[in-house]
Design a protein around this motif. Structure first.
Motif, short mmCIF file in Angstrom:
data_model
loop_
_atom_site.label_atom_id
_atom_site.label_comp_id
_atom_site.label_asym_id
_atom_site.label_seq_id
_atom_site.Cartn_x
_atom_site.Cartn_y
_atom_site.Cartn_z
N LEU A 120 0.79 -1.22 0.14
CA LEU A 120 -0.04 -0.02 0.03
C LEU A 120 0.80 1.13 0.07
N GLN A 121 1.63 1.42 0.75
CA GLN A 121 2.55 2.39 0.82
C GLN A 121 3.45 2.67 -0.28
N ASN A 122 3.89 1.62 -0.96
CA ASN A 122 4.41 1.91 -2.43
C ASN A 122 3.62 2.20 -3.43
N LEU A 123 2.35 1.76 -3.34
CA LEU A 123 1.40 2.24 -4.58
C LEU A 123 1.09 3.72 -4.30
N LEU A 124 0.97 4.15 -2.86
CA LEU A 124 0.72 5.45 -2.68
C LEU A 124 1.81 6.48 -3.05
N ARG A 125 2.98 5.97 -3.08
CA ARG A 125 4.09 6.64 -3.58
C ARG A 125 4.15 6.85 -5.17
N SER A 191 -7.54 -0.67 -4.11
CA SER A 191 -8.34 0.43 -4.83
C SER A 191 -8.34 1.64 -4.23
N MET A 192 -8.52 1.79 -3.04
CA MET A 192 -8.80 2.99 -2.31
C MET A 192 -7.48 3.94 -2.55
N VAL A 193 -6.44 2.94 -2.33
CA VAL A 193 -5.12 3.87 -1.93
C VAL A 193 -4.64 4.25 -3.81
N ALA A 194 -4.83 3.24 -4.49
CA ALA A 194 -4.20 3.35 -5.98
C ALA A 194 -5.33 4.34 -6.70
N ASP A 196 -8.37 5.89 -5.37
CA ASP A 196 -9.49 7.06 -4.66
C ASP A 196 -10.93 6.16 -4.97
N ILE A 197 -11.06 4.94 -5.14
CA ILE A 197 -12.40 4.39 -5.41
C ILE A 197 -12.50 3.25 -4.54
N LEU A 198 -13.34 3.07 -3.69
CA LEU A 198 -13.95 2.11 -3.07
C LEU A 198 -14.79 1.21 -3.58
N PRO A 199 -14.64 0.05 -4.07
CA PRO A 199 -15.78 -0.66 -4.99
C PRO A 199 -16.78 -1.13 -4.06
N ASN A 200 -17.90 -0.80 -4.64
CA ASN A 200 -19.19 -1.42 -3.59
C ASN A 200 -19.24 -2.79 -3.93
N PHE A 201 -20.38 -3.42 -3.39
CA PHE A 201 -20.67 -4.62 -3.18
C PHE A 201 -21.02 -5.45 -4.58
N ASP A 202 -21.10 -4.56 -5.67
CA ASP A 202 -21.57 -5.27 -6.90
C ASP A 202 -20.15 -5.77 -7.63
N TYR A 203 -19.41 -6.41 -6.93
CA TYR A 203 -18.28 -6.95 -7.55
C TYR A 203 -18.35 -8.71 -7.67
N ASN A 204 -17.44 -9.12 -8.37
CA ASN A 204 -17.46 -10.70 -8.53
C ASN A 204 -16.31 -11.32 -7.47
N ILE A 205 -16.79 -12.33 -6.84
CA ILE A 205 -15.82 -12.98 -5.96
C ILE A 205 -16.01 -14.45 -6.09
N GLU A 206 -14.89 -15.09 -6.30
CA GLU A 206 -15.15 -16.38 -6.27
C GLU A 206 -14.01 -16.99 -5.43
N GLY A 301 5.59 12.16 10.55
CA GLY A 301 4.55 13.16 9.91
C GLY A 301 3.55 12.73 9.02
N GLN A 302 3.67 11.43 8.41
CA GLN A 302 2.55 11.07 7.35
C GLN A 302 1.05 11.21 8.20
N LYS A 303 0.22 11.89 7.43
CA LYS A 303 -1.16 12.00 7.89
C LYS A 303 -2.24 11.01 7.38
N GLN A 304 -2.07 10.64 5.98
CA GLN A 304 -3.06 9.77 5.41
C GLN A 304 -2.67 9.06 4.44
N MET A 305 -3.34 7.95 4.09
CA MET A 305 -3.19 7.07 3.07
C MET A 305 -4.19 7.31 2.07
N LEU A 306 -5.32 7.61 2.44
CA LEU A 306 -6.52 7.99 1.62
C LEU A 306 -6.55 9.39 1.13
N SER A 307 -7.29 9.67 -0.06
CA SER A 307 -7.59 11.06 -0.13
C SER A 307 -8.90 11.53 0.09
#
Ligand SMILES: NC(=O)c1ccc[n+]([C@@H]2O[C@H](COP(=O)([O-])OP(=O)(O)OC[C@H]3O[C@@H](n4cnc5c(N)ncnc54)[C@H](OP(=O)(O)O)[C@@H]3O)[C@@H](O)[C@H]2O)c1
Length: 389
Positions: A120-125, A191-194, A196-206, A301-307
């Protein structure tokens, strides 16, 4: 820095031990369950944490209730927050981010996805200077352990799960692991970090509930094994896709070499190309080490991982980026019905009334929907993405 810890289980104990071993940090209070207070620094009352002089609270309780209540109260009290709780961040990350922003404190959660793996921290950078085309990978150690044991040792699903529990990889209730939900929660964080979208529950999980020894036998005959993979990315139209499903992978693919409970988190940057991070996705000290890295980030001093731009969005799994072939196993009648919707490229083999086939390329949404239809009619089906089979 003065720190308090909520929860004294697998991860909480590891964090406490590692903070003791690092100068510069003082543990003020550790919240434990009723009847479990054995040391002066422990308390059974959350209010003691709220009023102590800690600047940072590390949540290691798990679950959503009361974790959400406690963590939001800590942020409201002006304390920074670190959590390893993916269920909490997937359900309430945006709420916690908003409180943290309002109070001007930190909210960091990199241990919640990938354990010790710094995805996550690497994606953020990376996203600051590159476009992330997709991200994900093998994100659940329990399922990888089960799949690897079934393939390499011929262990049955139930015995492999029991062994994963004995070794402390699987939770007492492993439903979230084997259903793919745990992997999906990690994909949601990615997805939130990379994006800025939180996928809702309309996704495919197997998940891996349907996999059998016969599937491994046939996969092996194709020079492949089976892994569980979660992915998200942006389609050409800029819409998010996100899904979790088993993958039949050949020796040429990195997933093939990920054994036991190891994780492999990856992303592809438009400029960087494919980046891979392999390591321990869970366990006391691997997870605590990720939390200690987060403690350092807060101290720096890092404050956030989410925008603040992060919003809930619908995953679009019918885009061309989500098209691939599938390895499918079901009974002859169900395969016939399935073939009317999804074209078969080749039948790999037929045995004991079961048909093993490779489909032509189809979208994730169409395949997951077709499998759900087979199951609604009471039949069994196993399917796995098959890019190179
Ligand atoms: N274990 C891992 O390898 C790992 C890896 C990455 C992330 N995580 C995440 O880290 C978090 C903690 O996992 P864990 O494995 O450490 O779980 P755990 O061993 O069950 O520890 C949680 C501890 O918190 C305590 N607790 C729960 N509710 C509480 C409350 N209201 N007040 C006081 N104490 C409370 C539990 O007590 P009881 O046992 O008495 O309920 C338990 O001692 C979870 O969110 C998990 O998803 C874990």
């Amino acid at each position: 820095m003065k720190v308090s810890i909520l929860g004294h289980g697998v991860v909480g104990k590891g964090v406490w031990e590692m903070l003791q071993a690092n100068s510069g940090y003082t543990v003020r209070t550790v919240l434990v369950k009723k009847g479990e207070k054995t040391e002066d620094f422990m308390t059974e009352s959350f209010d003691d944490v709220l009023v102590d002089d800690s600047e940072l609270v590390i949540e290691c309780m798990g679950g959503i209730d009361p974790a959400f209540e406690f963590t939001s109260k800590c942020l409201e009290a002006g304390k920074s927050l670190i959590t390893s709780n993916k269920a909490l961040v997937a359900a309430h990350g945006i709420d916690l981010m908003n409180i943290a922003n309002r109070k001007g404190v930190s909210f960091i959660f990199s241990a919640a996805c990938g354990g010790a793996i710094p995805i996550l921290q690497n994606l953020l950078r990376a996203r600051k200077t590159d476009s992330i085309i997709w991200a994900g990978g093998i994100l659940n150690g329990t399922t990888n352990f089960i799949l690897d044991s079934m393939d390499c040792k011929g262990t049955s699903f139930d015995d492999a799960l029991a062994e994963a529990k004995r070794l402390g990889y699987a939770e007492a209730n492993p439903t979230a692991d084997i259903s793919g939900m745990d992997t999906m929660r990690k994909v949601m964080l990615i997805s939130m970090v990379a994006y800025d979208i939180l996928p809702n529950f309309d996704y495919n999980i197997e998940g891996i509930e349907s996999v059998s020894a016969a599937d491994f036998e046939v996969a092996r005959s194709l020079g492949c094994t089976i892994r569980l993979v979660g992915k998200c990315g942006l389609s050409d139209s800029g819409r998010l896709y996100a899904y979790v499903e088993p993958v039949v992978c050949s020796m040429a693919e990195a997933y093939y070499s990920i054994h036991s409970n190891t994780n492999l988190a990856q992303y592809t940057g438009k400029n960087a190309g494919l980046m891979s991070f392999m390591g321990q996705g869970a366990g006391r000290y691997p997870t605590a080490s990720a939390i200690l890295r987060d403690v350092t980030s807060v101290a720096e001093g890092q404050k956030q991982m989410l925008s603040p731009k992060c919003l809930v969005g619908f995953a679009c799994n019918s885009s061309k980026e989500c098209e691939h072939k599938y390895f499918v196993r079901t009974d002859a009648e169900s395969m016939k019905a399935l073939s009317s919707k999804i074209e078969t490229e080749k039948v790999v083999c037929e045995k004991d009334g079961l048909v093993f086939a490779i489909t032509k390329a189809v979208t994730v949404k169409d395949m997951h929907d077709a499998a759900a239809e087979v199951r609604r009619k009471g039949a069994n089906i196993f399917f796995a993405a098959a890019k190179e089979a």
